[in-house]
Enzyme design. Structure first.
Site, PDB file in Angstrom:
ATOM      1  CG  ASN A 174      -1.876   1.191   1.267  1.00  0.00           C
ATOM      2  OD1 ASN A 174      -1.316   2.535   1.190  1.00  0.00           O
ATOM      3  ND2 ASN A 174      -3.105   0.853   1.351  1.00  0.00           N
ATOM      4  N   PRO A 175       1.056   2.211  -1.062  1.00  0.00           N
ATOM      5  CG  PRO A 175       0.476   2.917  -3.153  1.00  0.00           C
ATOM      6  CD  PRO A 175       0.069   2.100  -2.115  1.00  0.00           C
ATOM      7  CE  LYS A 185      -2.126  -0.440   5.712  1.00  0.00           C
ATOM      8  NZ  LYS A 185      -2.516  -1.951   5.786  1.00  0.00           N
ATOM      9  CG  ASP A 238      -5.177  -6.482   9.000  1.00  0.00           C
ATOM     10  OD1 ASP A 238      -5.184  -5.961   7.854  1.00  0.00           O
ATOM     11  OD2 ASP A 238      -6.252  -6.827   9.610  1.00  0.00           O
ATOM     12  CB  SER A 239      -4.456  -0.640  10.255  1.00  0.00           C
ATOM     13  OG  SER A 239      -4.127  -0.450   8.887  1.00  0.00           O
ATOM     14  N   GLY A 272      -7.114   6.600   2.347  1.00  0.00           N
ATOM     15  CA  GLY A 272      -8.025   5.881   3.130  1.00  0.00           C
ATOM     16  C   GLY A 272      -9.229   6.746   3.386  1.00  0.00           C
ATOM     17  CG  ASP A 300      -6.291   9.355   6.775  1.00  0.00           C
ATOM     18  OD1 ASP A 300      -6.603   8.552   7.587  1.00  0.00           O
ATOM     19  OD2 ASP A 300      -4.964   9.363   6.440  1.00  0.00           O
ATOM     20  NE  ARG A 357      -1.253   1.897   8.990  1.00  0.00           N
ATOM     21  CZ  ARG A 357      -1.911   2.602   8.497  1.00  0.00           C
ATOM     22  NH1 ARG A 357      -2.048   4.070   8.378  1.00  0.00           N
ATOM     23  NH2 ARG A 357      -2.879   2.122   7.671  1.00  0.00           N
TER      24      ARG A 357
END
Length: 210
Positions: free
Chosen positions: A20-21, A23, A79-80, A166, A168, A194
């Site tokens: 995931n870019p 992340k 995992d979030s 996401g 956000d 995170r």
């Protein structure tokens, strides 16, 4: 087992089990001060792992073990997702696939649109981002290191801000008076779920930690 650096038992080179870019950007910023070389799994030819479980912890552990098995290196995986009170904790572990599981496209825009529709008319907008961060020193590590972060906020009906990814732009933080997407990236990296999980993980990597 892969070589560990002498500085506090920290691994010298670690695979990040994510493609995931967003992340990758956040983790790169969070790990930069630690003196660890973080290598995205895609650069080592590691495909995405299956995430068949119903909990963040089980999925994170599966991803970390998968990356470690295919590279022989220590691995970190998270995992979030977003858990919304009024939706019984949904979308939860399915946050990245929320819309696609109901026939929509797999995109942030589709996920956010579905979230707003499902919350239409709801007075309770309380929600939290949850992150489970797992580090294994080898595939069969019997004592994975685990950090958990929970970041509370509320869901808005309209997006605000141009940072992050996401959910956000819809995730409003009352103490800051901003969404996660309006925060300066450095501030987000200090406050986020995170970041909280990483601080817990680093505490467990300290010399002498149980």
């Amino acid at each position: 087992m892969t070589a560990i650096s002498s500085a506090g038992g920290m691994p010298a080179r670690v695979v990040l089990a994510s493609g995931n870019p967003g992340k990758l950007r956040e983790f790169s910023a969070l790990f930069a001060p630690l003196g660890m070389t973080l290598v995205p799994q895609g650069e080592l030819g590691v495909p995405d792992a299956e995430e068949p479980y119903g909990t963040f912890l089980e999925n994170a552990l599966a991803k970390a073990r998968h990356a470690s098995r295919l590279t022989g290196l220590p691995a970190i995986a998270d995992d979030s997702g977003l858990c919304v009170d009024a939706l019984g904790g949904a979308p939860g572990v399915y946050s990245a696939r929320y819309a696609s599981l109901q026939g929509g496209e797999k995109s942030d825009a589709a996920n956010n649109a579905l979230l707003v529709r499902n919350l239409a008319g709801q007075a309770n907008r309380r929600a939290c981002y949850v992150a489970l961060l797992v580090m294994v020193r080898s595939e069969q590590d019997p004592r994975p290191l685990v950090g958990e972060g929970v970041w509370w906020g509320e869901i808005l009906d309209a997006p605000r801000g141009g940072h992050g990814f996401g959910y956000d732009p819809y995730f409003y933080l009352p103490p800051q008076g901003q969404t996660a997407a309006e925060l300066d990236p450095a501030e987000k990296n200090r406050l986020s779920h995170r970041a909280q999980a990483l601080r817990q993980l680093l505490e467990k990597l300290r010399p002498g930690a149980a």
